[in-house]
Write a protein that holds these residues in place. Structure first.
Motif, short mmCIF file in Angstrom:
data_model
loop_
_atom_site.label_atom_id
_atom_site.label_comp_id
_atom_site.label_asym_id
_atom_site.label_seq_id
_atom_site.Cartn_x
_atom_site.Cartn_y
_atom_site.Cartn_z
N GLU A 41 -46.15 -13.72 -26.56
CA GLU A 41 -47.04 -12.57 -26.75
C GLU A 41 -47.97 -12.73 -27.97
O GLU A 41 -48.67 -11.78 -28.32
CB GLU A 41 -46.21 -11.30 -26.93
CG GLU A 41 -45.52 -10.82 -25.67
CD GLU A 41 -46.50 -10.21 -24.67
OE1 GLU A 41 -47.69 -10.06 -25.04
OE2 GLU A 41 -46.10 -9.91 -23.54
N ARG A 42 -47.97 -13.90 -28.59
CA ARG A 42 -48.77 -14.07 -29.80
C ARG A 42 -50.27 -13.86 -29.50
O ARG A 42 -51.00 -13.28 -30.31
CB ARG A 42 -48.55 -15.45 -30.41
CG ARG A 42 -49.36 -15.65 -31.71
CD ARG A 42 -49.03 -16.98 -32.38
NE ARG A 42 -49.92 -17.21 -33.53
CZ ARG A 42 -49.73 -16.69 -34.73
NH1 ARG A 42 -48.71 -15.88 -34.96
NH2 ARG A 42 -50.58 -16.95 -35.71
N TYR A 43 -50.72 -14.32 -28.36
CA TYR A 43 -52.14 -14.17 -28.03
C TYR A 43 -52.55 -12.70 -28.03
O TYR A 43 -53.65 -12.33 -28.45
CB TYR A 43 -52.44 -14.81 -26.66
CG TYR A 43 -52.12 -13.92 -25.48
CD1 TYR A 43 -53.11 -13.14 -24.87
CD2 TYR A 43 -50.82 -13.85 -24.97
CE1 TYR A 43 -52.81 -12.31 -23.80
CE2 TYR A 43 -50.53 -13.03 -23.91
CZ TYR A 43 -51.52 -12.27 -23.32
OH TYR A 43 -51.23 -11.45 -22.26
N TYR A 44 -51.61 -11.84 -27.56
CA TYR A 44 -51.92 -10.41 -27.49
C TYR A 44 -51.95 -9.78 -28.89
O TYR A 44 -52.73 -8.87 -29.16
CB TYR A 44 -50.89 -9.70 -26.61
CG TYR A 44 -51.33 -8.33 -26.17
CD1 TYR A 44 -52.59 -8.12 -25.63
CD2 TYR A 44 -50.48 -7.23 -26.29
CE1 TYR A 44 -53.01 -6.87 -25.22
CE2 TYR A 44 -50.89 -5.97 -25.89
CZ TYR A 44 -52.15 -5.79 -25.36
OH TYR A 44 -52.56 -4.55 -24.96
N SER A 45 -51.10 -10.30 -29.76
CA SER A 45 -51.12 -9.84 -31.16
C SER A 45 -52.43 -10.23 -31.82
O SER A 45 -53.02 -9.44 -32.57
CB SER A 45 -49.93 -10.45 -31.92
OG SER A 45 -49.90 -9.99 -33.26
N LEU A 46 -52.92 -11.42 -31.54
CA LEU A 46 -54.20 -11.88 -32.08
C LEU A 46 -55.35 -11.01 -31.55
O LEU A 46 -56.26 -10.62 -32.31
CB LEU A 46 -54.44 -13.34 -31.70
CG LEU A 46 -53.58 -14.39 -32.41
CD1 LEU A 46 -53.64 -15.72 -31.66
CD2 LEU A 46 -54.04 -14.58 -33.85
N ILE A 47 -55.33 -10.72 -30.26
CA ILE A 47 -56.37 -9.90 -29.65
C ILE A 47 -56.41 -8.51 -30.30
O ILE A 47 -57.47 -8.00 -30.67
CB ILE A 47 -56.12 -9.75 -28.14
CG1 ILE A 47 -56.36 -11.07 -27.42
CG2 ILE A 47 -57.01 -8.66 -27.53
CD1 ILE A 47 -55.92 -11.08 -25.99
N SER A 48 -55.25 -7.89 -30.41
CA SER A 48 -55.18 -6.52 -30.93
C SER A 48 -55.68 -6.45 -32.36
O SER A 48 -56.42 -5.53 -32.73
CB SER A 48 -53.74 -6.01 -30.85
OG SER A 48 -53.27 -6.02 -29.52
N PHE A 49 -55.29 -7.43 -33.17
CA PHE A 49 -55.73 -7.47 -34.56
C PHE A 49 -57.25 -7.68 -34.61
O PHE A 49 -57.96 -7.04 -35.40
CB PHE A 49 -54.99 -8.58 -35.28
CG PHE A 49 -55.17 -8.59 -36.78
CD1 PHE A 49 -55.72 -7.49 -37.46
CD2 PHE A 49 -54.80 -9.70 -37.52
CE1 PHE A 49 -55.88 -7.51 -38.84
CE2 PHE A 49 -54.96 -9.73 -38.90
CZ PHE A 49 -55.51 -8.64 -39.56
N ALA A 50 -57.78 -8.57 -33.78
CA ALA A 50 -59.21 -8.85 -33.76
C ALA A 50 -60.01 -7.60 -33.40
O ALA A 50 -61.03 -7.27 -34.03
CB ALA A 50 -59.53 -9.97 -32.78
#
Length: 261
Positions: A41-50
């Motif tokens: 789920e790291r990609y989703y964490s990156l997206i949300s932060f961005a």
């Protein structure tokens, strides 16, 4: 991983409830720091932060937020190969066109063109626009250079104290502007077969530096009261400098006397 999940879910919950990104950006950042690089789920964490940073950028127009949002978005897309089952989901969630070169330049244009906030922030935006255009989108580079000079006109004409102006002239920032951006603007105009514009860029840069130096001079009334002889010597030197500059018919492009008495 339990703490990562709780922080990430809390950030998402606050994101849904509040428009102000300040309430949850720190949570997204902390959650990302706890998420292993191999987590699915790291990609989703990156997206949300961005996206949270992009939302704050739309409020505050801070270039740092835009730069970091772009980096996080790129990391999110790069973390998944195109054939990955979640790759399209990543692009859809991110709306990757939001981070396209054209949109970044549009955002930078808005920062530079805004009359709200400090003019120094507009200057940072114009320099960021130049750097982005040089790397990725040269069609807007001439406009970016022209805008830099326009913003510098505004920065220099502001009522800074004598100490502030002296500090500006003696910092690396002004040296960088003079050696890099001013000369690059001239070179670019020449490379585009625009010799007249190259001359204009050259003279505008010189006029801006002369104007800033001129603002560092102050009236001699107070000096004259304390030491008339010293005041007379300073006035004499000022006249000589003015005569030397006046011998060049193009010296006064800034519209003001370069050496104020």
């Amino acid at each position: 991983m339990y703490r990562f999940g709780r922080l990430f879910n809390l950030a998402n919950s606050l994101n849904d409830r509040f428009d102000d990104p300040e309430k949850y950006i720190a949570l997204y950042e902390e959650a990302l720091g706890l998420c292993p690089t191999t987590h699915f789920e790291r990609y989703y964490s990156l997206i949300s932060f961005a996206l949270a940073l992009l939302k704050r950028f739309n409020y505050k127009r801070d270039i740092v937020d835009l730069d970091r949002a772009i980096q996080l978005a790129q990391s999110a897309v790069a973390s998944l190969p195109p054939h990955h089952p979640r790759y399209n989901h990543c692009l859809n969630e991110l709306d990757y066109s939001t981070f396209s070169v054209g949109d970044v330049i549009r955002q930078l244009r808005q920062v530079v063109g805004s009359h709200h906030g400090p003019s120094e922030q507009r200057l940072v935006g114009s320099l960021r626009w130049i750097d982005t255009s040089k790397e990725l989108h040269q069609d807007t580079l001439f406009d970016a250079y022209s805008t830099m000079y326009d913003v510098l006109d505004i920065v220099i004409t502001r009522g800074y104290s004598l100490e502030t102006r002296y500090n500006q002239l003696t910092t690396d920032d002004w040296i960088t502007l003079a050696k890099t951006y001013f000369t690059d603007a001239v070179r670019f105009a020449i490379s585009q077969n625009r010799p007249r514009d190259a001359v204009v860029f050259l003279e505008r840069g010189r006029a801006l530096l002369l104007a800033q130096v001129g603002h560092c001079r102050m009236p001699l009334d107070e000096v004259s009261e304390r030491d008339p002889e010293l005041a007379a010597q300073l006035e004499s030197v000022g006249r000589q400098l003015n005569l030397a500059l006046a011998s060049n018919p193009t010296h006064n492009l800034s519209g003001s006397d370069p050496i104020a008495r």
